[in-house]
Design a protein around this motif. Structure first.
Motif, PDB file in Angstrom:
ATOM      1  N   LEU A  36       1.714  -1.749  -0.055  1.00  0.00           N
ATOM      2  CA  LEU A  36       1.994  -0.758   0.983  1.00  0.00           C
ATOM      3  C   LEU A  36       2.333  -1.429   2.296  1.00  0.00           C
ATOM      4  O   LEU A  36       1.680  -2.392   2.698  1.00  0.00           O
ATOM      5  N   LEU A  75      -5.947   8.345   1.516  1.00  0.00           N
ATOM      6  CA  LEU A  75      -6.170   6.969   1.951  1.00  0.00           C
ATOM      7  C   LEU A  75      -7.645   6.613   1.932  1.00  0.00           C
ATOM      8  O   LEU A  75      -8.031   5.510   1.568  1.00  0.00           O
ATOM      9  N   CYS A 124      -2.388  11.983   3.313  1.00  0.00           N
ATOM     10  CA  CYS A 124      -1.074  11.952   3.948  1.00  0.00           C
ATOM     11  C   CYS A 124       0.015  12.282   2.936  1.00  0.00           C
ATOM     12  O   CYS A 124      -0.178  12.140   1.727  1.00  0.00           O
ATOM     13  N   THR A 134       1.384  10.533  10.479  1.00  0.00           N
ATOM     14  CA  THR A 134       1.186   9.926   9.158  1.00  0.00           C
ATOM     15  C   THR A 134       1.439   8.425   9.225  1.00  0.00           C
ATOM     16  O   THR A 134       0.693   7.630   8.639  1.00  0.00           O
ATOM     17  N   ARG A 135       2.475   8.008   9.942  1.00  0.00           N
ATOM     18  CA  ARG A 135       2.743   6.568  10.100  1.00  0.00           C
ATOM     19  C   ARG A 135       1.540   5.890  10.775  1.00  0.00           C
ATOM     20  O   ARG A 135       1.153   4.779  10.408  1.00  0.00           O
ATOM     21  N   LEU A 148      -1.167   5.472   8.201  1.00  0.00           N
ATOM     22  CA  LEU A 148      -0.846   4.354   7.315  1.00  0.00           C
ATOM     23  C   LEU A 148      -1.082   3.016   8.012  1.00  0.00           C
ATOM     24  O   LEU A 148      -1.621   2.083   7.407  1.00  0.00           O
TER      25      LEU A 148
END
Length: 132
Positions: free
Chosen positions: A38, A63, A69, A95-96, A99
């Motif tokens: 990822l 996550l 997400c 969401t970014r 992550l």
């Protein structure tokens, strides 16, 4: 070094993270897979499903407890049998950010494990003083 490794500008983390995904053209058919790599711009997806290069996919994953997400990605290449390289194509900023935080947490944990391993290995290499 492989050409794709030279082009990477974002940190990647190795994982074994279950996910659900669907073809963007058939959102009602959920499929299962595992994210094994990822970054903020792409993933490596392992799945028993047959998907084609160029397919647009919608991903849904957890996550960590309470941190889920969704994002969209495009299959850009087959890495090996049943493993695909996916470029993230639609992902909102919240969401970014999730992550990004997740990647950093995973890297910290992996570094902690490596440090413990290296300390153990170093300790094992210290000569034992066997005085009788």
């Amino acid at each position: 070094m492989h050409k794709c490794e030279e082009q990477r500008r974002f940190v990647r983390v190795m994982l074994d993270l279950p996910c659900n995904f669907s073809l963007q053209s058939k959102l009602d058919k959920n499929m299962e897979g595992r994210i094994v790599d990822l970054s903020l711009v792409g993933i490596s997806l392992e799945t028993s499903e047959q998907i084609s290069i160029g397919e647009n996919l919608k991903f849904s994953l957890l996550l960590s407890p309470g941190v889920d997400c969704e994002f969209f990605g495009k299959v850009v290449h087959m890495i090996k049998n049943n493993e695909y390289g996916i470029k993230l194509t639609q992902i909102d900023n919240p969401t970014r950010n999730k992550l990004g935080k997740f990647v950093i947490e995973q890297l910290k944990e992996q570094n902690r494990i490596i440090r413990m391993f290296m300390e153990t290995k170093r300790y094992e290499q210290i000569p034992k003083n066997d005085s009788k």
